[in-house]
Design an enzyme around this catalytic site. Sequence first.
Site, mmCIF file in Angstrom:
data_model
loop_
_atom_site.group_PDB
_atom_site.id
_atom_site.type_symbol
_atom_site.label_atom_id
_atom_site.label_comp_id
_atom_site.label_asym_id
_atom_site.label_seq_id
_atom_site.Cartn_x
_atom_site.Cartn_y
_atom_site.Cartn_z
ATOM 1 C CB CYS A 88 4.099 -0.460 13.607
ATOM 2 S SG CYS A 88 4.266 0.872 12.435
ATOM 3 C CE LYS A 111 6.248 0.607 7.726
ATOM 4 N NZ LYS A 111 5.158 1.559 7.935
ATOM 5 C CG HIS A 123 3.172 5.611 9.721
ATOM 6 N ND1 HIS A 123 2.091 5.641 8.872
ATOM 7 C CD2 HIS A 123 3.504 4.304 9.868
ATOM 8 C CE1 HIS A 123 1.790 4.393 8.523
ATOM 9 N NE2 HIS A 123 2.636 3.564 9.118
ATOM 10 C CG ASP A 145 5.086 4.907 13.115
ATOM 11 O OD1 ASP A 145 5.751 4.041 12.535
ATOM 12 O OD2 ASP A 145 3.856 4.823 13.305
ATOM 13 C CG ASP A 146 7.154 4.130 9.240
ATOM 14 O OD1 ASP A 146 7.213 3.252 10.108
ATOM 15 O OD2 ASP A 146 6.339 4.099 8.290
ATOM 16 C CE LYS A 161 1.888 2.924 14.901
ATOM 17 N NZ LYS A 161 2.306 2.917 13.496
ATOM 18 C CB SER A 184 -0.699 2.877 11.394
ATOM 19 O OG SER A 184 0.343 2.058 11.836
ATOM 20 C CG HIS A 204 0.194 -0.648 15.576
ATOM 21 N ND1 HIS A 204 0.817 -0.301 14.411
ATOM 22 C CD2 HIS A 204 -0.854 -1.446 15.212
ATOM 23 C CE1 HIS A 204 0.193 -0.841 13.392
ATOM 24 N NE2 HIS A 204 -0.833 -1.542 13.849
ATOM 25 C CG ASP A 230 8.098 2.196 14.366
ATOM 26 O OD1 ASP A 230 8.642 2.959 13.532
ATOM 27 O OD2 ASP A 230 6.958 1.719 14.190
ATOM 28 C CG ASN A 231 9.327 0.677 11.021
ATOM 29 O OD1 ASN A 231 8.312 0.471 11.679
ATOM 30 N ND2 ASN A 231 9.341 1.511 10.006
ATOM 31 N NE ARG A 262 5.011 1.085 16.866
ATOM 32 C CZ ARG A 262 4.905 2.405 16.995
ATOM 33 N NH1 ARG A 262 4.246 2.902 18.034
ATOM 34 N NH2 ARG A 262 5.418 3.218 16.112
HETATM 35 CA CA LIG Z 1 6.588 2.049 11.959
#
Ligand SMILES: [Ca+2]
Length: 512
Positions: A118, A334, A264, A78-79, A177, A202, A179, A316-317, A122
Amino acid sequence: MFGCHSRESGNPVFSPPIYWGGANWKKAIMNKNLNRRNFLKLAGATAAGAVLPGCADELLQSAGSSANKPNFIIIFCDDLGYGDLGCFGSKKHRTPNIDRMAAEGMRFTSFYVTSGVCTPSRSSLMTGCYPRRVNMHQSGRNEWVLFPVARKGLNPNEITIAEVLKAQGYATACIGKWHLGDQPKFLPTRQGFDYYYGIPYSNDMGARQRKQNPPLPLLRNEKVIEAPADQNTLTKRYTEEVIKFVTSNKDKPFFVYLPHTMPHNPVHSSEKFRGKSANDGYGDCVEEIDWSTGRILETIKRLSIDDRTLVVFTSDNGAAKRWGGSNLPLSGFKGSTMEGGMREPAVCRWPGKIPAGKTCDELASTLDLLPTLAQLADTKPPTDRIIDGKDIWPLMTGKKGAKSPHEAFYYYRMGQLQAVRSGKWKIHLPFKIIKRNQKKAASNAPLKLYDLEADIAEKNNVADRRPDVVKRLLALAEKARNDLGDVARKGKNQRAAGWVVTPKPLLFTEKF
Ligand SMILES: [Ca+2]
């Protein structure tokens, strides 16, 4: 190019008749006891004379033996930024396990997610579709991701990668996670996963950040088992859960989706890693994720399933601007449609199938994982609807001369088409900058054209020199607007998201 069944290719999109009922059909393919006769009976009872949707028919034909099918593990950070791993140039973070994974497998250097945030990102990994296709490009309140107690979620009628694989006899788990909706009908357990353990959105969406939010829930399947979740031990506990699931399913094909909660913000790590990296809490998280990846790879080796397991590692980003991550050498962060927001570090490993120590710079995407894994599991992605992803197995295996299957890749920010890439060219479309929640429009952004091969950091605008390329990319943008829409303009081939009228918070209600 869009899915091979798009209108552009001349094939009409198959729309199930209303009386057929997407949900019934989906339920049918998920039913382990369903045989062809029952399936046809169901078809006859609901739609006399209706042609079976291609997908269901093919799924049934190939759902036979699950022996010898490969296992799949997708590790989704995540991130995590493009420049946050040793094998992608980080000098700050120690990531020996992921670096070894890259040395034993293939790095993808032009691997994209479909959004800088996110939820939309996803939705594409799960469905093989652009977020606007499945209407997950923004929340029901025009926010850029879903927030707790959301009315919106990924439509249960969408066919997820887990459902495609489950129909092939796979044991499926989502650990981490989610989301894509926090109401029961949107949880992973309703989207093809046999098992779920993790947080539903998140880690900055607990009661500490916003008092009307419920304490950050940790779920096992559909029950809240802890709230607020102890975030320090999440990476460690996710890893243990994965190892347990893999070990107990080693004799059947399995699919594990591990969407990490970290790095994240707010960053947390277990005691063993806290304060140990050269990059504060962010680096600690990255190094713990590296440890986790090492433990998982060690496990599949120990169980002797190393040579029949494909492991994919990505994010994811891109990294956010202020929390310590790096997208270098890319520009942007991001949330943006600059490369730094949407191009991710990606590593694929499968000894004996994927050549060791190679790099692929062809354009690929999380969109492609569903079609690729489906093919490897002897089936096909759904054929009754448009799927944007393509099979990238020729790229993963380093097939000589293999090229990206995408004529164009589209960069949307929320509902707005902001950029298009085709080959080495990327155009930033002219538009009025739409601020978060689309409340205000600011100054005009000019048209820009970059040659990403020569200028990965998007610094030298060459639009004036290549009007031919600008023209071609503008035509591709128009094709996307027609198909997927742009801001308030609806696309011809969008599908509805899921919706609940009265959402309820996920609360911890009993002691275990
Ligand atoms: Ca993310």
